[in-house]
Structures are given as C-alpha cells and as structure tokens.
Scaffold this motif. Sequence first.
Motif, mmCIF file in Angstrom:
data_model
loop_
_atom_site.group_PDB
_atom_site.id
_atom_site.type_symbol
_atom_site.label_atom_id
_atom_site.label_comp_id
_atom_site.label_asym_id
_atom_site.label_seq_id
_atom_site.Cartn_x
_atom_site.Cartn_y
_atom_site.Cartn_z
ATOM 1 N N ASN A 29 45.251 44.327 33.724
ATOM 2 C CA ASN A 29 45.487 43.189 34.613
ATOM 3 C C ASN A 29 45.288 43.619 36.079
ATOM 4 O OD1 ASN A 29 48.235 40.721 34.798
ATOM 5 N ND2 ASN A 29 46.405 40.941 36.027
ATOM 6 N N GLN A 30 45.900 44.763 36.439
ATOM 7 C CA GLN A 30 45.857 45.205 37.841
ATOM 8 C C GLN A 30 44.465 45.650 38.277
ATOM 9 O OE1 GLN A 30 49.003 48.062 37.568
ATOM 10 N NE2 GLN A 30 50.578 46.480 37.570
ATOM 11 N N ARG A 31 43.724 46.257 37.353
ATOM 12 C CA ARG A 31 42.411 46.773 37.723
ATOM 13 C C ARG A 31 41.347 45.665 37.810
ATOM 14 N NH1 ARG A 31 38.128 47.178 38.769
ATOM 15 N NH2 ARG A 31 36.548 48.801 38.521
ATOM 16 N N PHE A 32 41.392 44.722 36.864
ATOM 17 C CA PHE A 32 40.289 43.753 36.766
ATOM 18 C C PHE A 32 40.638 42.335 37.192
ATOM 19 C CE2 PHE A 32 39.335 47.082 33.635
ATOM 20 C CZ PHE A 32 38.081 47.464 34.084
ATOM 21 N N ALA A 33 41.915 42.007 37.252
ATOM 22 C CA ALA A 33 42.276 40.618 37.577
ATOM 23 C C ALA A 33 43.416 40.587 38.585
ATOM 24 C CB ALA A 33 42.634 39.853 36.302
ATOM 25 N N ASN A 34 43.292 41.390 39.654
ATOM 26 C CA ASN A 34 44.278 41.314 40.746
ATOM 27 C C ASN A 34 43.838 40.227 41.731
ATOM 28 O OD1 ASN A 34 42.623 42.496 42.900
ATOM 29 N ND2 ASN A 34 42.744 44.387 41.708
ATOM 30 N N ALA A 35 44.691 39.957 42.717
ATOM 31 C CA ALA A 35 44.392 38.859 43.650
ATOM 32 C C ALA A 35 43.070 39.075 44.375
ATOM 33 C CB ALA A 35 45.533 38.709 44.649
ATOM 34 N N THR A 36 42.758 40.338 44.693
ATOM 35 C CA THR A 36 41.500 40.622 45.387
ATOM 36 C C THR A 36 40.306 40.319 44.483
ATOM 37 O OG1 THR A 36 42.612 42.360 46.643
ATOM 38 C CG2 THR A 36 40.211 42.425 46.600
ATOM 39 N N SER A 37 40.400 40.703 43.204
ATOM 40 C CA SER A 37 39.266 40.410 42.305
ATOM 41 C C SER A 37 39.066 38.899 42.161
ATOM 42 C CB SER A 37 39.430 41.047 40.917
ATOM 43 O OG SER A 37 40.648 41.657 40.682
ATOM 44 N N VAL A 38 40.173 38.157 42.072
ATOM 45 C CA VAL A 38 40.050 36.703 41.915
ATOM 46 C C VAL A 38 39.397 36.097 43.156
ATOM 47 C CG1 VAL A 38 41.311 34.548 41.534
ATOM 48 C CG2 VAL A 38 42.110 36.649 40.421
ATOM 49 N N LEU A 39 39.899 36.506 44.319
ATOM 50 C CA LEU A 39 39.375 35.951 45.568
ATOM 51 C C LEU A 39 37.902 36.332 45.774
ATOM 52 C CD1 LEU A 39 40.628 34.182 47.735
ATOM 53 C CD2 LEU A 39 41.242 36.239 49.001
ATOM 54 N N LYS A 40 37.561 37.570 45.437
ATOM 55 C CA LYS A 40 36.157 37.999 45.565
ATOM 56 C C LYS A 40 35.248 37.141 44.696
ATOM 57 C CE LYS A 40 36.113 42.825 46.957
ATOM 58 N NZ LYS A 40 36.073 44.228 46.553
ATOM 59 N N ASN A 41 35.703 36.860 43.487
ATOM 60 C CA ASN A 41 34.874 36.066 42.568
ATOM 61 C C ASN A 41 34.642 34.644 43.101
ATOM 62 O OD1 ASN A 41 34.677 36.469 38.971
ATOM 63 N ND2 ASN A 41 33.456 35.100 40.243
HETATM 64 C C1 NAG Z 1 41.664 45.128 42.442
HETATM 65 O O1 NAG Z 1 40.406 44.510 42.263
HETATM 66 C C2 NAG Z 1 39.373 45.080 43.028
HETATM 67 C C3 NAG Z 1 38.147 44.188 42.864
HETATM 68 O O2 NAG Z 1 37.911 43.878 41.521
HETATM 69 C C4 NAG Z 1 39.136 46.509 42.553
HETATM 70 O O3 NAG Z 1 38.074 47.105 43.251
HETATM 71 C C5 NAG Z 1 40.418 47.293 42.765
HETATM 72 O O4 NAG Z 1 40.265 48.603 42.259
HETATM 73 C C6 NAG Z 1 41.592 46.596 42.064
HETATM 74 N N1 NAG Z 1 42.837 47.238 42.403
HETATM 75 C C7 NAG Z 1 43.458 48.081 41.578
HETATM 76 C C8 NAG Z 1 44.784 48.575 42.040
HETATM 77 O O5 NAG Z 1 42.994 48.481 40.531
#
Ligand code: NAG
Length: 411
Positions: free
Chosen positions: A271-283
């Motif tokens: 969840n944290q690596r692929f679907a964090n707030a930054t990944s959602v916003l980037k998409n």
């Molecule tokens: C959160 O998402 C971004 C973009 O997908 C990714 O590069 C980053 O490694 C992620 N953060 C963590 C803590 O894994």
Amino acid sequence: MRLNLPFLALAALQAASAMALDPPAEVPNDPAEALQELEALGEAAYLEVTAELEEPASKRLRKRTGGSCTLSKLRVRREWGSLTSSQKTAYINAVKCLQSKSALTPSELAPGAKTRFDDFVATHINQTLHIHYTGNFHAWHRYYVWIYETALRTECGYTGAQPYWDWAKTAITGLANSPIFDGSATSFSGDGAFIPDKPNLELGGGLGLPPLVLPPGSGGGCVTSGPFVDMVVNLGPVSLDLPGGLVGVNPDGPLAWNPRCLKRDLTDAINQRFANATSVLKNIVLPSTAEVFNTMMEGVPGSGEMGVHGGGHYAMGGDPGRDVFVSPGDPVFYLHHAAVDRVWWLWQLLSPSTRMQGASSVAGTRTMMNMPPSDPTTIEDYVDLGFAGGVPTKIKDLLKTTGGPLCYVYL
Ligand SMILES: *[C@@H]1O[C@H](CO)[C@@H](O)[C@H](O)[C@H]1NC(C)=O
Ligand SMILES: *[C@@H]1O[C@H](CO)[C@@H](O)[C@H](O)[C@H]1NC(C)=O
Ligand SMILES: [Cu+2]
C-alpha cells in the motif's frame, strides 16, 4: 433541426471548458501534504460537477441531448471511513443480501456461480482477458461498479451510494487499523489468520520478464472476524498469485464450483510503496494522454511498477484478492475499483474536452497487453456485463459520470 447543431456543439464545448478543474501546482512527496492536495482537488471536483448539474442552461442542454442525471438522482460516493455506523451496516447488509440471492447465470455456463454476487464474479472471470491492460479497462470497470451499486439498491433495498477505499489514507494509518479492515462489525472483516514464514511474492516471472518481488503480509489465512467471517468464495482460483512465485488454479476450470473461505494477507508495505497519496496525485496530475494514464494506473509488467490499481489489489492480498480473474469475489473489490474510478474521474475533469469525450479519451487495444494482437478500442465499443446486469452500453456513454446511464460523483 440542422440549424441547431452548431449551437449544440458550441454549448457542449462551453460546458466542457467551464468545468475544467485546476491541477495543484506541484505534487508533494510528503504523504500528509499530498493527501491534503488530493482532498482539496476532490472537493473542488465535487463542487464543479454539482454546480454544473444545478445550472438551468445545462438543464436545457440535458433535455435536448437526452441526459437525465439531476441533483436529486445523484449518488454521492464517499470514503468508507466517512460513513456513519448505520450507513456502513446498511451497505454490508446489502452485500450479504446479494450473496444470499440465487444466481441468474445458468449453471451449465458457470456451475460455480451460486449467488447474485457470484454473477458479477463470473462475468469478470469470463471477460478478464478483454478488460485488463486494454482500452476499455476504465469504462468497463466504471459500468461494472455502477451496475453492482444499482443491484444493491434495486435488489437489496440499499439507499446509499457505492463507497470507496482511500488508499492514500490507509497508507498512513495502516490497513489493519483502518475502518475497512479493522475486523469490526462495520468493516469488511480484517486480516487473514497469520501464517508464519511465508516467502516473498514474485509476480509476472512467467512472462519471461524480471519478476516484481513483494514482501509477505501479516495474514495469509482465512479472515477471523467481522461480517464476512463465514462468507463462502464459490469461484476460482483461476490465476492466484501465491507466496514463492506459485500460482493457484482450480483444475476443474475457471467457472467451476470450489467453495472455500475468504482469505486476506494485508500488506502495508505494498500500500505504502504503490498507492500512497503521492502516487495517487501523480497519476491524476502527470499523464497528458490516455495511454500514459493507463500505463501509470496498471503498471508495466517487468518494470517494477504496478500502479495504484495493482497496489490496492496486492495490498489486501489473499484469495481471491490476488487473482486478476476472481478478485471481485472479495467484497472490498468494489471499494477498490470505485477508488480507481475516482482517479480516472479526477484526471478526466482536468481536461473534459479531450478526456471525457472523443477518440482521445481512450487508448489501447481489445486484448490484454495486446496479446494476441487486436484492433484498437474505440468509444463505439460496447461494454456488456452479461448476467451481472445492465444493458450493453457504448464506451462513449460511460465517459461522463453525470451523463448517459450514469449519475454519480465522488466526495
Ligand atoms: C510513494 O509513491 C511514490 C510514487 O509512486 C514512490 O516513488 C514512493 O517511493 C512511495 N513512497 C514510499 C514510502 O514507498
Ligand atoms: C461468457 O462470454 C460469452 C461470450 O460473450 C457468453 O456467450 C457467455 O454467456 C459468457 N458466460 C458467462 C458465464 O457469463
Ligand atoms: Cu477487473
């Protein structure tokens, strides 16, 4: 009549441009800041779309173009944690009601489809190779969730809207602490029973590509508490990713009956690596074409990325959660895919004239990763949900959530 056409086209364009949403100036790497940006964008989107539904001018336009979505019919889809206990209970009871009604799918076609809930699973299994990594992916799943939400309402007396899972929030709180997976009476049941010493997951190695290696989760066995503790999963597995690079397959066939418990393997790291707030916003903010948007959302096998779509599926884990064919057999699927649809909706609203209408709104072909090679998807293609329900509907009528057969927004 002819004289009216340019006027209509102009009005449609004006409506489209008036509605365009402004993206945030930047995508923060800090999860809390990114979540704030995401929520601000979501609220702005809700206000714009509902304001458009209020405008008398667009009401006239809707009459002329046959649209029937009005504020009074609008379903407002909210994040699970924002519902009251009684709203949550009403939704869960409606899902259990679908699971108690007989299937409409003839048993000769799918012996494992026992319930109305299973009709949806069987349709998804049957069409999996034509609805993932294809040009119809988003429109197909949008209509699928809409028809499921409609079945809960018309067949099971539910009066609310389809809720969604905000992965950006569970990335911060942890899955097992979240109102979706905390195992309480108002959750979807929680983690599976802990199975120790599980090896890593290794995905996609079968395609001859470098596998994507993912850590094991905190469960792995049958769910141990909550509303779905006695749920029977009837269909599958068809292609179930298991620890150690193994794949579970029911040898009796993809639509055979194979009653078993619901399993989960909650995995915060995914969840944290692929679907964090930054990944959602980037998409939502970065892709300028449908092709790039789709690729970011689903990930490219062999690239080490699985997108927010893959992130949600693999974070809940278990059986059928990690089976691309059978995944709708876990009731959380519909909250996950509402969240996927919300990302598409927000991305579309940033440029409705190119993303919510016309050929540029879709990209891809009619077969999974174009294997075997197939023609490009067009917006004239139909989405047909078979025994799940609904009438076959063209993609072009599914591009806008407040037009055609659809009438909902996210908040
Ligand atoms: C959160 O998402 C971004 C973009 O997908 C990714 O590069 C980053 O490694 C992620 N953060 C963590 C803590 O894994
Ligand atoms: C599977 O798809 C085929 C072809 O569209 C259809 O004829 C059949 O009824 C479907 N089976 C189920 C179980 O939905
Ligand atoms: Cu799917």
